[in-house]
Design a protein around this motif. Sequence first.
Motif, mmCIF file in Angstrom:
data_model
loop_
_atom_site.group_PDB
_atom_site.id
_atom_site.type_symbol
_atom_site.label_atom_id
_atom_site.label_comp_id
_atom_site.label_asym_id
_atom_site.label_seq_id
_atom_site.Cartn_x
_atom_site.Cartn_y
_atom_site.Cartn_z
ATOM 1 N N GLY A 1 0.756 -1.161 0.022
ATOM 2 C CA GLY A 1 0.030 0.085 0.148
ATOM 3 C C GLY A 1 0.878 1.174 0.026
ATOM 4 O O GLY A 1 0.421 2.343 -0.623
ATOM 5 N N ARG A 2 1.708 1.060 0.834
ATOM 6 C CA ARG A 2 2.692 2.353 0.949
ATOM 7 C C ARG A 2 3.602 2.634 -0.428
ATOM 8 O O ARG A 2 3.979 3.691 -0.683
ATOM 9 C CB ARG A 2 3.803 2.113 1.951
ATOM 10 C CG ARG A 2 3.128 2.667 3.257
ATOM 11 C CD ARG A 2 4.333 2.789 4.470
ATOM 12 N NE ARG A 2 5.019 3.824 4.404
ATOM 13 C CZ ARG A 2 6.247 3.873 5.152
ATOM 14 N NH1 ARG A 2 6.447 3.143 5.963
ATOM 15 N NH2 ARG A 2 7.009 5.149 4.863
ATOM 16 N N LYS A 3 4.060 1.573 -1.076
ATOM 17 C CA LYS A 3 4.591 1.677 -2.505
ATOM 18 C C LYS A 3 3.646 2.204 -3.371
ATOM 19 O O LYS A 3 4.010 2.811 -4.108
ATOM 20 C CB LYS A 3 5.014 0.311 -2.916
ATOM 21 C CG LYS A 3 6.271 -0.285 -2.196
ATOM 22 C CD LYS A 3 6.487 -1.533 -2.422
ATOM 23 C CE LYS A 3 7.821 -2.232 -1.923
ATOM 24 N NZ LYS A 3 8.164 -3.570 -2.388
ATOM 25 N N VAL A 4 2.562 1.795 -3.585
ATOM 26 C CA VAL A 4 1.417 2.438 -4.404
ATOM 27 C C VAL A 4 1.123 3.662 -4.150
ATOM 28 O O VAL A 4 1.243 4.659 -5.100
ATOM 29 C CB VAL A 4 -0.123 1.555 -4.118
ATOM 30 C CG1 VAL A 4 -1.103 2.317 -5.163
ATOM 31 C CG2 VAL A 4 0.074 0.143 -4.806
ATOM 32 N N ALA A 5 0.918 4.143 -2.735
ATOM 33 C CA ALA A 5 0.942 5.447 -2.449
ATOM 34 C C ALA A 5 2.127 6.500 -2.960
ATOM 35 O O ALA A 5 1.997 7.356 -3.377
ATOM 36 C CB ALA A 5 0.627 5.685 -0.914
ATOM 37 N N GLY A 6 3.343 6.023 -2.718
ATOM 38 C CA GLY A 6 4.502 6.535 -3.074
ATOM 39 C C GLY A 6 4.611 6.710 -4.677
ATOM 40 O O GLY A 6 5.224 7.912 -5.081
ATOM 41 N N TYR B 1 1.916 2.385 -15.435
ATOM 42 C CA TYR B 1 3.318 2.049 -15.982
ATOM 43 C C TYR B 1 4.037 0.969 -14.971
ATOM 44 O O TYR B 1 4.296 -0.090 -15.663
ATOM 45 C CB TYR B 1 4.111 2.976 -16.068
ATOM 46 C CG TYR B 1 5.678 2.934 -16.558
ATOM 47 C CD1 TYR B 1 5.994 2.508 -17.807
ATOM 48 C CD2 TYR B 1 6.693 2.902 -15.479
ATOM 49 C CE1 TYR B 1 7.327 2.132 -18.439
ATOM 50 C CE2 TYR B 1 8.142 2.670 -15.927
ATOM 51 C CZ TYR B 1 8.389 2.140 -17.029
ATOM 52 O OH TYR B 1 9.421 1.998 -17.428
ATOM 53 N N GLU B 2 4.148 1.156 -13.950
ATOM 54 C CA GLU B 2 4.838 0.438 -13.140
ATOM 55 C C GLU B 2 4.233 -0.990 -12.894
ATOM 56 O O GLU B 2 4.729 -2.028 -12.768
ATOM 57 C CB GLU B 2 4.978 1.132 -11.688
ATOM 58 C CG GLU B 2 5.801 2.364 -11.559
ATOM 59 C CD GLU B 2 7.353 2.263 -11.937
ATOM 60 O OE1 GLU B 2 7.895 1.010 -11.795
ATOM 61 O OE2 GLU B 2 7.961 2.968 -11.721
ATOM 62 N N THR B 3 2.828 -0.896 -12.873
ATOM 63 C CA THR B 3 2.020 -2.032 -12.650
ATOM 64 C C THR B 3 2.315 -2.966 -13.937
ATOM 65 O O THR B 3 2.248 -4.246 -13.711
ATOM 66 C CB THR B 3 0.539 -1.901 -12.478
ATOM 67 O OG1 THR B 3 0.237 -0.844 -11.406
ATOM 68 C CG2 THR B 3 -0.280 -3.073 -12.382
ATOM 69 N N ALA B 4 2.288 -2.359 -15.092
ATOM 70 C CA ALA B 4 2.490 -3.120 -16.390
ATOM 71 C C ALA B 4 3.817 -3.794 -16.455
ATOM 72 O O ALA B 4 4.119 -4.933 -16.636
ATOM 73 C CB ALA B 4 2.176 -2.185 -17.551
ATOM 74 N N MET B 5 4.846 -3.047 -15.860
ATOM 75 C CA MET B 5 6.210 -3.376 -16.004
ATOM 76 C C MET B 5 6.271 -4.826 -14.902
ATOM 77 O O MET B 5 7.139 -5.535 -15.461
ATOM 78 C CB MET B 5 7.041 -2.304 -15.422
ATOM 79 C CG MET B 5 7.482 -1.498 -16.557
ATOM 80 S SD MET B 5 8.271 -1.990 -17.888
ATOM 81 C CE MET B 5 9.948 -2.517 -17.182
ATOM 82 N N LYS B 6 5.489 -4.676 -13.874
ATOM 83 C CA LYS B 6 5.701 -5.985 -12.807
ATOM 84 C C LYS B 6 4.960 -7.068 -13.455
ATOM 85 O O LYS B 6 5.577 -8.257 -13.320
ATOM 86 C CB LYS B 6 4.781 -5.490 -11.511
ATOM 87 C CG LYS B 6 5.798 -4.392 -10.800
ATOM 88 C CD LYS B 6 5.010 -4.163 -9.319
ATOM 89 C CE LYS B 6 5.948 -3.260 -8.714
ATOM 90 N NZ LYS B 6 5.221 -2.895 -7.304
#
Length: 310
Positions: free
Chosen positions: A215-220, A296-301
Amino acid sequence: MAEEGEIPLAAEAAEAQSSKSFLATTAAGAVGGACLVLVGHPLDTIKVRIQTMTVVPGQPPPYAGALDCAAKTVRKEGFRGLYKGMSAPLYGVTPMYALCFFGYEVGKRIFTTEESYRNMDLLSIAAAGATCGLFTTPILAPQERVKCVLQVQSEGAKYKGTADCARALYREGGLASLNRGFCATMLRDSIASAFYFSSYEFLKRALVKEDHSQGRKVAGTLAAGGFAGMANWLFAIPIDTLKSRLQVAPDGKYRHGIRSVLRDVLATEGPAVLFRGIGPIMLRAFPANAACFLGYETAMKVINHFTSKR
């Protein structure tokens, strides 16, 4: 001593990894761009209408601000009025944002090393980001021309939609008409992307840590992307205002491009007009770019998850 053939094999593996990185970045960039348009287009419409409205001395402006523009648009045209011209950026966003992140990847290979990111060499990262403009402008310039022309239409619309507008502009003036504002678009996007990617990398380093919860990573990531989007537009607004005016002006009004627009604006309305629309721009920039970088970050993962299994 290395066995014969080991170095060529290592080189081939490195080349394959590099190609995979380009493909992953390009695909993830397209996903991020689609997220950006879906979240940000209504405020982009408000931005363009405020930037391009004609103010008659002695009379109140057509719109008192972003909220007034939104209210009048919805009252006269319904909520669909806020999404006018969205098909142009949405259809073009996949190749455009794919090329944007591809261009950044190219710039990274030219201007940066791993050391640049460890030490946060923002000048090198900014140079890598500026490379994007070379790749995105051929798609973005005609798309923005059509979008801006459609967005300033209100009652008694001349064009029925994106395709009709593009065909009409091409019929009236060929590729020169369709690509009006090409150089202004490249200038805007190169400067903006320099701040966009460098600020994102800096903020992501500060806000997203390996030991953070999901959750903190998503918020960041959302915060880093949102503030990067605001930095992007803060430096792009004056050029964007000139570009928008050039793209919606009658044929022949500005013979020397944004230089003519700048002279006209400074003589008739003053320098403050260059930042007109900053409210809706910043309102749009944070959520739209937060959505872009999270996409972008979600797609990369997801891409890395599946490619690592092969």
